[in-house]
Motif scaffolding. Structure first.
Motif, PDB file in Angstrom:
ATOM      1  N   ASP A 175       7.587   5.960 -39.531  1.00  0.00           N
ATOM      2  CA  ASP A 175       8.523   5.226 -38.673  1.00  0.00           C
ATOM      3  C   ASP A 175       7.973   3.847 -38.310  1.00  0.00           C
ATOM      4  O   ASP A 175       8.713   2.847 -38.260  1.00  0.00           O
ATOM      5  N   ASP A 180       8.426   1.614 -41.303  1.00  0.00           N
ATOM      6  CA  ASP A 180       9.816   1.212 -41.480  1.00  0.00           C
ATOM      7  C   ASP A 180      10.217   0.156 -40.452  1.00  0.00           C
ATOM      8  O   ASP A 180      10.918  -0.820 -40.777  1.00  0.00           O
ATOM      9  N   ASP A 190      27.217  -0.816 -34.819  1.00  0.00           N
ATOM     10  CA  ASP A 190      27.070   0.470 -35.487  1.00  0.00           C
ATOM     11  C   ASP A 190      25.614   0.870 -35.666  1.00  0.00           C
ATOM     12  O   ASP A 190      25.320   2.011 -36.066  1.00  0.00           O
ATOM     13  N   GLN A 191      24.686  -0.046 -35.373  1.00  0.00           N
ATOM     14  CA  GLN A 191      23.271   0.269 -35.487  1.00  0.00           C
ATOM     15  C   GLN A 191      22.592   0.440 -34.133  1.00  0.00           C
ATOM     16  O   GLN A 191      21.379   0.622 -34.059  1.00  0.00           O
ATOM     17  N   ALA A 227      23.021   2.963 -32.075  1.00  0.00           N
ATOM     18  CA  ALA A 227      22.559   4.353 -31.962  1.00  0.00           C
ATOM     19  C   ALA A 227      21.213   4.540 -32.651  1.00  0.00           C
ATOM     20  O   ALA A 227      20.320   5.227 -32.129  1.00  0.00           O
ATOM     21  N   GLU A 228      21.044   3.944 -33.822  1.00  0.00           N
ATOM     22  CA  GLU A 228      19.771   4.044 -34.532  1.00  0.00           C
ATOM     23  C   GLU A 228      18.660   3.331 -33.767  1.00  0.00           C
ATOM     24  O   GLU A 228      17.514   3.785 -33.721  1.00  0.00           O
ATOM     25  N   LEU A 229      19.012   2.189 -33.135  1.00  0.00           N
ATOM     26  CA  LEU A 229      18.031   1.471 -32.331  1.00  0.00           C
ATOM     27  C   LEU A 229      17.557   2.337 -31.162  1.00  0.00           C
ATOM     28  O   LEU A 229      16.352   2.414 -30.865  1.00  0.00           O
ATOM     29  N   ALA A 273      17.691   5.610 -31.057  1.00  0.00           N
ATOM     30  CA  ALA A 273      16.942   6.739 -31.607  1.00  0.00           C
ATOM     31  C   ALA A 273      15.517   6.340 -31.976  1.00  0.00           C
ATOM     32  O   ALA A 273      14.554   7.088 -31.720  1.00  0.00           O
ATOM     33  N   SER A 274      15.350   5.183 -32.586  1.00  0.00           N
ATOM     34  CA  SER A 274      14.004   4.747 -32.965  1.00  0.00           C
ATOM     35  C   SER A 274      13.142   4.499 -31.744  1.00  0.00           C
ATOM     36  O   SER A 274      11.941   4.789 -31.739  1.00  0.00           O
ATOM     37  N   ARG A 330      12.097   7.845 -30.526  1.00  0.00           N
ATOM     38  CA  ARG A 330      11.019   8.417 -31.335  1.00  0.00           C
ATOM     39  C   ARG A 330       9.665   7.813 -30.990  1.00  0.00           C
ATOM     40  O   ARG A 330       8.622   8.424 -31.207  1.00  0.00           O
ATOM     41  N   TYR A 373      23.894  -6.353 -29.911  1.00  0.00           N
ATOM     42  CA  TYR A 373      22.758  -5.612 -30.467  1.00  0.00           C
ATOM     43  C   TYR A 373      21.437  -6.220 -30.002  1.00  0.00           C
ATOM     44  O   TYR A 373      20.516  -5.501 -29.591  1.00  0.00           O
ATOM     45  N   GLN A 404      18.488  -4.568 -27.798  1.00  0.00           N
ATOM     46  CA  GLN A 404      17.137  -4.567 -28.367  1.00  0.00           C
ATOM     47  C   GLN A 404      16.127  -5.167 -27.399  1.00  0.00           C
ATOM     48  O   GLN A 404      15.062  -4.589 -27.138  1.00  0.00           O
TER      49      GLN A 404
END
Length: 405
Positions: free
Chosen positions: A234, A237, A272-273, A275-277, A279-280, A283, A307, A311
């Motif tokens: 992670d 990435d 749309d990103q 949620a991934e932000l 989640a990361s 984590r 976004y 962030q």
């Protein structure tokens, strides 16, 4: 208001206003004295002709062509109603008439009347004197016409020279302004290039090192647990994604365009990103909760701005309030996109060197570009709230999103 010659219709300013006013008054008084002492004419006619003569000089700044018409008409009427007291008096161009017409020609020429038209009015001046002399040869002679021709020609040349000098000065000032703008633009581009070099040499280098170390960690440490391997993956990435965005920033800094459209340099993240932000970030160990479903399909610039707000706010919350619960809420409310990121009171000590930064300043600047507003400050519970409202522009099809931002 722009005048008939492309110049403002206004009286001279500053000390020249006094000079012009005194000139008009002096011409009025001198014309009265000239006509009453050297010509046979009634007092009423003297006053009327003197006022017309002064009016023509005053109109030279306000209505140039009208001033020439009034001046020539006044001369023609003066010649028709006056008779010199002796053959030594100039006629049809009396002293004040000659000087008045010459001043009008000079002023009109200085204001920008075209050379051909100016010469045409000079010729009309001579025609008026010539016709008057032909019709009444006993009142004047040809010598007066020659003197007036020379005097008015000098006035035409002087007026044209003054206009040419003024025009040259205006062009020089314009070129100097252009040069100053070009120098400022060159300095701005040089500064952007310097910042790009610094980012490339420092930040991009360290991010590359992070990617290499995170990717090689499982090989260098063979006894690593699976969850640790996933954590390093992670990290790698995230570092690679940061490198990609860094390269886009570097291209933007080097792009010599005043205001490149957002997203012009390639795909940018959108709502749309988010949620991934979240989640990361979760984590990475932070307790981050997405409160509601995030809308999509909005203007790419709006989505990119939202976004980046999430962030930066998450980054600030993780740094300044470690261990606290962070809540992210992105919703459409009427014609605006509302973004709220709230964190509770810090449960752990803030690491040294992380107490301050420029994140909020950059956030405000970014939101201002899309005409949004930012409100940030402590909450009554001891936490911190970042609330952003962004006007929503034209919606786009969800399939088009990601091509810009």
């Amino acid at each position: 208001m722009t005048g008939e010659l492309g110049m403002p219709n206004r009286w001279p300013r500053g000390r020249w206003a006094w000079v012009a006013g005194l000139g008009v008054a002096a011409l009025l008084v001198l014309t009265v004295m000239d006509l009453s002492q050297h010509y046979y004419v009634s007092l009423g006619a003297v006053l009327a002709l003197a006022m017309a003569r002064a009016l023509s000089l005053g109109l030279a700044w306000l209505r140039p062509r009208a001033a020439l018409v009034v001046s020539l008409a006044t001369t023609a009427i003066t010649a028709a109603v006056t008779t010199p007291v002796s053959t030594d008096e100039p006629w049809p161009w009396g002293t004040t008439a000659a000087f008045g017409q010459s001043f009008v020609l000079a002023i009109v020429g200085a204001r920008g009347l075209g050379r051909r038209e100016l010469v045409g009015w000079w010729a009309a001046t001579q025609v008026v004197g010539l016709v008057a002399t032909v019709l009444a040869p006993d009142r004047g002679g040809w010598a007066g016409l020659v003197a007036m021709a020379v005097m008015s020609a000098i006035a035409v040349v002087v007026g044209d020279l003054i206009h040419s000098r003024s025009e040259t000065n205006r062009q020089l000032a314009k070129q100097e302004n252009i040069s100053r703008t070009e120098r400022a633009e060159r300095s701005r581009l040089q500064e952007r290039a310097r910042i790009a070099r610094e980012l490339h040499d420092v930040v991009a280098h360290h991010l590359s090192v992070v990617v290499v170390r995170a990717d090689s960690a499982p090989h260098r440490l063979p006894d690593m647990r699976d969850d640790v391997r996933a954590e390093f993956a992670d990290i790698a990435d995230a570092a690679r994604a940061s490198l990609t965005e860094m390269r886009q920033v570097l291209r933007l800094l080097r792009e010599p365009v005043e205001h490149p459209p957002l997203g012009e340099l390639g795909p940018q993240p959108g709502l749309d990103q988010v949620a991934e932000l979240v989640a990361s970030t979760r984590r990475a160990g932070a307790d981050v909760r997405l409160e509601a479903e995030v809308p999509t399909g909005l203007d790419p610039a709006v989505e990119l701005t939202a976004y980046r707000v999430v962030q930066e706010a998450l980054s600030n919350a993780v740094r300044h309030a470690p261990g606290s619960v962070v809540r992210v809420d992105v919703q459409r409310v009427g014609d605006a996109l509302e973004v709220k990121v709230t964190n509770g009171m810090a449960r752990e000590a803030v690491p040294a060197g992380q107490e301050s930064g420029h994140g909020l300043v950059g956030m405000r600047e970014r939101v201002a570009l899309v005409e949004g507003t930012v409100n940030a400050g402590p909450t009554p519970e001891g936490g911190y709230l970042v609330a952003v409202s962004i006007p929503i522009g034209t919606e786009v099809a969800s399939g088009d999103h990601g091509a810009g931002g």
